[in-house]
Design a protein around this motif. Structure first.
Motif, PDB file in Angstrom:
ATOM      1  N   SER A   1      27.031   7.238   8.710  1.00 52.93           N
ATOM      2  CA  SER A   1      26.599   8.525   8.167  1.00 52.93           C
ATOM      3  C   SER A   1      25.194   8.880   8.646  1.00 52.93           C
ATOM      4  CB  SER A   1      26.619   8.482   6.634  1.00 52.93           C
ATOM      5  OG  SER A   1      25.961   9.608   6.090  1.00 52.93           O
ATOM      6  N   THR A   2      25.099   9.963   9.435  1.00 44.47           N
ATOM      7  CA  THR A   2      23.771  10.411   9.872  1.00 44.47           C
ATOM      8  C   THR A   2      22.966  10.935   8.682  1.00 44.47           C
ATOM      9  OG1 THR A   2      24.670  12.592  10.399  1.00 44.47           O
ATOM     10  CG2 THR A   2      24.510  11.013  12.204  1.00 44.47           C
ATOM     11  N   GLY A   3      23.662  11.484   7.668  1.00 45.82           N
ATOM     12  CA  GLY A   3      22.962  11.964   6.484  1.00 45.82           C
ATOM     13  C   GLY A   3      22.247  10.840   5.762  1.00 45.82           C
ATOM     14  N   LEU A   4      22.943   9.704   5.558  1.00 41.58           N
ATOM     15  CA  LEU A   4      22.320   8.563   4.882  1.00 41.58           C
ATOM     16  C   LEU A   4      21.231   7.935   5.738  1.00 41.58           C
ATOM     17  CD1 LEU A   4      25.339   6.715   3.176  1.00 41.58           C
ATOM     18  CD2 LEU A   4      23.539   8.075   2.083  1.00 41.58           C
ATOM     19  N   ILE A   5      21.474   7.819   7.045  1.00 38.88           N
ATOM     20  CA  ILE A   5      20.455   7.248   7.928  1.00 38.88           C
ATOM     21  C   ILE A   5      19.208   8.126   7.931  1.00 38.88           C
ATOM     22  CG2 ILE A   5      19.873   6.728  10.330  1.00 38.88           C
ATOM     23  CD1 ILE A   5      22.783   5.819  10.692  1.00 38.88           C
ATOM     24  N   ALA A   6      19.424   9.457   8.022  1.00 43.44           N
ATOM     25  CA  ALA A   6      18.291  10.379   7.990  1.00 43.44           C
ATOM     26  C   ALA A   6      17.528  10.253   6.678  1.00 43.44           C
ATOM     27  CB  ALA A   6      18.789  11.813   8.180  1.00 43.44           C
ATOM     28  N   ASP A   7      18.263  10.166   5.585  1.00 41.85           N
ATOM     29  CA  ASP A   7      17.628  10.059   4.272  1.00 41.85           C
ATOM     30  C   ASP A   7      16.883   8.737   4.128  1.00 41.85           C
ATOM     31  OD1 ASP A   7      17.131  11.368   1.808  1.00 41.85           O
ATOM     32  OD2 ASP A   7      18.530  10.015   0.815  1.00 41.85           O
ATOM     33  N   SER A   8      17.433   7.666   4.691  1.00 40.68           N
ATOM     34  CA  SER A   8      16.758   6.369   4.608  1.00 40.68           C
ATOM     35  C   SER A   8      15.451   6.375   5.404  1.00 40.68           C
ATOM     36  CB  SER A   8      17.679   5.250   5.109  1.00 40.68           C
ATOM     37  OG  SER A   8      17.825   5.300   6.508  1.00 40.68           O
ATOM     38  N   LEU A   9      15.457   7.027   6.577  1.00 32.34           N
ATOM     39  CA  LEU A   9      14.224   7.119   7.370  1.00 32.34           C
ATOM     40  C   LEU A   9      13.187   7.970   6.639  1.00 32.34           C
ATOM     41  CD1 LEU A   9      15.638   7.492  10.995  1.00 32.34           C
ATOM     42  CD2 LEU A   9      14.600   5.473   9.939  1.00 32.34           C
ATOM     43  N   ASP A  10      13.668   8.968   5.907  1.00 33.48           N
ATOM     44  CA  ASP A  10      12.772   9.754   5.065  1.00 33.48           C
ATOM     45  C   ASP A  10      12.150   8.871   3.988  1.00 33.48           C
ATOM     46  OD1 ASP A  10      11.468  12.013   4.172  1.00 33.48           O
ATOM     47  OD2 ASP A  10      13.107  12.607   2.851  1.00 33.48           O
ATOM     48  N   MET A  11      12.974   7.977   3.417  1.00 37.08           N
ATOM     49  CA  MET A  11      12.461   7.008   2.432  1.00 37.08           C
ATOM     50  C   MET A  11      11.391   6.099   3.055  1.00 37.08           C
ATOM     51  SD  MET A  11      13.918   7.043  -0.675  1.00 37.08           S
ATOM     52  CE  MET A  11      15.410   7.498  -1.571  1.00 37.08           C
ATOM     53  N   PHE A  12      11.643   5.678   4.297  1.00 41.93           N
ATOM     54  CA  PHE A  12      10.674   4.830   4.993  1.00 41.93           C
ATOM     55  C   PHE A  12       9.355   5.579   5.172  1.00 41.93           C
ATOM     56  CE2 PHE A  12       8.622   3.588   8.977  1.00 41.93           C
ATOM     57  CZ  PHE A  12       8.384   2.239   8.736  1.00 41.93           C
ATOM     58  N   ALA A  13       9.459   6.853   5.574  1.00 40.51           N
ATOM     59  CA  ALA A  13       8.250   7.666   5.728  1.00 40.51           C
ATOM     60  C   ALA A  13       7.510   7.770   4.404  1.00 40.51           C
ATOM     61  CB  ALA A  13       8.618   9.058   6.236  1.00 40.51           C
ATOM     62  N   ASP A  14       8.266   7.967   3.318  1.00 40.31           N
ATOM     63  CA  ASP A  14       7.651   8.061   1.996  1.00 40.31           C
ATOM     64  C   ASP A  14       6.915   6.777   1.621  1.00 40.31           C
ATOM     65  OD1 ASP A  14       8.774  10.506   1.908  1.00 40.31           O
ATOM     66  OD2 ASP A  14      10.305  10.032   0.428  1.00 40.31           O
ATOM     67  N   ALA A  15       7.572   5.637   1.882  1.00 37.94           N
ATOM     68  CA  ALA A  15       6.940   4.354   1.559  1.00 37.94           C
ATOM     69  C   ALA A  15       5.621   4.207   2.308  1.00 37.94           C
ATOM     70  CB  ALA A  15       7.885   3.208   1.904  1.00 37.94           C
ATOM     71  N   ALA A  16       5.629   4.614   3.571  1.00 37.66           N
ATOM     72  CA  ALA A  16       4.398   4.551   4.366  1.00 37.66           C
ATOM     73  C   ALA A  16       3.338   5.490   3.809  1.00 37.66           C
ATOM     74  CB  ALA A  16       4.706   4.898   5.826  1.00 37.66           C
ATOM     75  N   VAL A  17       3.776   6.684   3.400  1.00 36.54           N
ATOM     76  CA  VAL A  17       2.856   7.667   2.838  1.00 36.54           C
ATOM     77  C   VAL A  17       2.227   7.156   1.544  1.00 36.54           C
ATOM     78  CG1 VAL A  17       2.759   9.925   1.715  1.00 36.54           C
ATOM     79  CG2 VAL A  17       3.930   9.667   3.870  1.00 36.54           C
ATOM     80  N   TYR A  18       3.049   6.561   0.681  1.00 35.59           N
ATOM     81  CA  TYR A  18       2.522   6.061  -0.587  1.00 35.59           C
ATOM     82  C   TYR A  18       1.546   4.911  -0.338  1.00 35.59           C
ATOM     83  CZ  TYR A  18       6.273   8.879  -2.543  1.00 35.59           C
ATOM     84  OH  TYR A  18       7.105   9.917  -2.863  1.00 35.59           O
ATOM     85  N   GLY A  19       1.818   4.103   0.696  1.00 34.41           N
ATOM     86  CA  GLY A  19       0.882   3.046   1.043  1.00 34.41           C
ATOM     87  C   GLY A  19      -0.451   3.608   1.498  1.00 34.41           C
ATOM     88  N   VAL A  20      -0.396   4.649   2.341  1.00 34.30           N
ATOM     89  CA  VAL A  20      -1.619   5.301   2.812  1.00 34.30           C
ATOM     90  C   VAL A  20      -2.349   5.976   1.653  1.00 34.30           C
ATOM     91  CG1 VAL A  20      -2.503   7.171   4.266  1.00 34.30           C
ATOM     92  CG2 VAL A  20      -0.766   5.625   5.161  1.00 34.30           C
ATOM     93  N   ALA A  21      -1.587   6.654   0.770  1.00 32.68           N
ATOM     94  CA  ALA A  21      -2.189   7.318  -0.386  1.00 32.68           C
ATOM     95  C   ALA A  21      -2.838   6.304  -1.320  1.00 32.68           C
ATOM     96  CB  ALA A  21      -1.139   8.128  -1.130  1.00 32.68           C
ATOM     97  N   LEU A  22      -2.214   5.132  -1.456  1.00 31.85           N
ATOM     98  CA  LEU A  22      -2.762   4.071  -2.298  1.00 31.85           C
ATOM     99  C   LEU A  22      -4.122   3.625  -1.769  1.00 31.85           C
ATOM    100  CD1 LEU A  22      -2.106   2.307  -4.754  1.00 31.85           C
ATOM    101  CD2 LEU A  22      -1.009   0.681  -3.202  1.00 31.85           C
ATOM    102  N   TYR A  23      -4.245   3.575  -0.457  1.00 30.64           N
ATOM    103  CA  TYR A  23      -5.528   3.249   0.171  1.00 30.64           C
ATOM    104  C   TYR A  23      -6.583   4.309  -0.167  1.00 30.64           C
ATOM    105  CZ  TYR A  23      -9.046   3.411   3.876  1.00 30.64           C
ATOM    106  OH  TYR A  23     -10.220   3.507   4.567  1.00 30.64           O
ATOM    107  N   ALA A  24      -6.159   5.584  -0.288  1.00 26.58           N
ATOM    108  CA  ALA A  24      -7.104   6.689  -0.490  1.00 26.58           C
ATOM    109  C   ALA A  24      -7.555   6.859  -1.932  1.00 26.58           C
ATOM    110  CB  ALA A  24      -6.480   7.996   0.006  1.00 26.58           C
TER     111      ALA A  24
END
Length: 301
Positions: A149-172
């Motif tokens: 499913s490209t929909g699930l894969i796309a959504d999972s990569l979005d989750m990965f981006a979010d995890a990275a964003v929250y890590g960066v935001a946590l630093y800030a």
């Protein structure tokens, strides 16, 4: 009579003997004085961020407390009141100095504790968001790959981006508005890269074929939707506390939309027996992620 700071940076006041402990403050203390401003046009956190940016350049640094409903800003500072007032007036928010003078050490301590408490709340929320999205990325990516499913894969990569964003935001958290903005910008560029990766995967599967499993799409989409609604509710109260938190809010809101799309695509795959609903939702999620990156890169501190 309220104490006044004179133009030559020397302060005098009239008062009774019980206030003698604060009549002659240590001018070398970091926060020896308190200036209170009435700011009529400060009606949302955007103005708060504007004031924080304006006063970041004041040396020595200041400690700020905001009461948005009462349109009041309290500035703890040294003998640099003459530098603070012009910066407040220059913002065009109608700021006026209501009082200024020596401050008790207990008030400074309380202000520090209040600021630290806010940063701790942000940090705790971001840790939860980071954990939820990291786990969901791994689970959803594996499920999406198995379900083709490209929909699930796309959504999972979005989750990965979010995890990275929250890590960066946590630093800030607890850092200056400039650092928070830089963290948000980094997150935005990461999301931009992943958006193009998602769109590329959709094109690849369109050209080489796929057979998405609708049952897995529906189950995983529903689980991801619940997870992201939890994330959105966690961050709602803190979304205006800085560009880094605003970016986190944008990511979570995008995720809820994407999850609903995956569920819809799963239903359409079940109903039609076609792979195209999955490809379409994967492409749309890619565009949603791309738009989220654009919005974040346009954020102002």
């Amino acid at each position: 009579m309220n104490p006044k700071c004179c133009s030559n940076d020397k302060c005098s006041e009239t008062g009774n003997s019980e206030n003698s402990a604060v009549d002659a403050p240590d001018k070398h203390a970091k926060y020896a004085y308190l200036s209170e401003f009435r700011v009529p046009k400060m009606d949302c956190p955007a103005e708060e961020r504007l004031i924080r940016m304006a006063l970041e350049t004041v040396e020595p640094g200041v400690l700020l407390q905001f009461d948005i409903p009462q349109r009041q800003v309290r500035v703890f500072h040294t003998v640099n009141a003459n530098e603070i007032a012009p910066k407040m007036h220059s913002l065009g928010l109608g700021a006026s100095l209501t009082k200024t003078g020596p401050v008790k050490r207990e008030e400074v301590t309380q202000a520090r504790q209040s600021t630290a408490s806010g940063s701790q709340r942000e940090g705790l929320i971001l840790k939860w968001l980071l954990g939820i999205n990291a786990v969901m990325f791994a689970v959803e990516f594996v499920t999406g790959w198995l379900a083709q499913s490209t929909g699930l894969i796309a959504d999972s990569l979005d989750m990965f981006a979010d995890a990275a964003v929250y890590g960066v935001a946590l630093y800030a958290v607890g850092r200056s508005s400039k650092v928070q903005l830089n963290a948000a910008q980094l997150a935005g560029w990461l999301q931009l890269i992943l958006a193009f990766g998602v769109i590329s995967e959709v094109i690849r599967r369109y050209l080489f074929g796929s057979e998405p499993v609708s049952t897995l799409m529906l189950i995983m989409g529903a689980i991801a939707l619940v997870a992201n609604v939890i994330c959105l509710s966690l961050i709602h109260q803190q979304k205006e506390s800085g560009a880094h938190m605003k970016a986190s809010w944008i990511f979570s809101a995008n995720d809820v939309i994407a999850n609903a799309g995956v569920i819809l695509a799963g239903l359409l795959v079940t109903w039609t027996g076609s792979r195209y609903p999955d490809l379409v939702i994967g492409f749309i999620i890619g565009l949603v992620v791309l738009n989220g990156a654009r919005r974040i890169l346009q954020l102002k501190a």
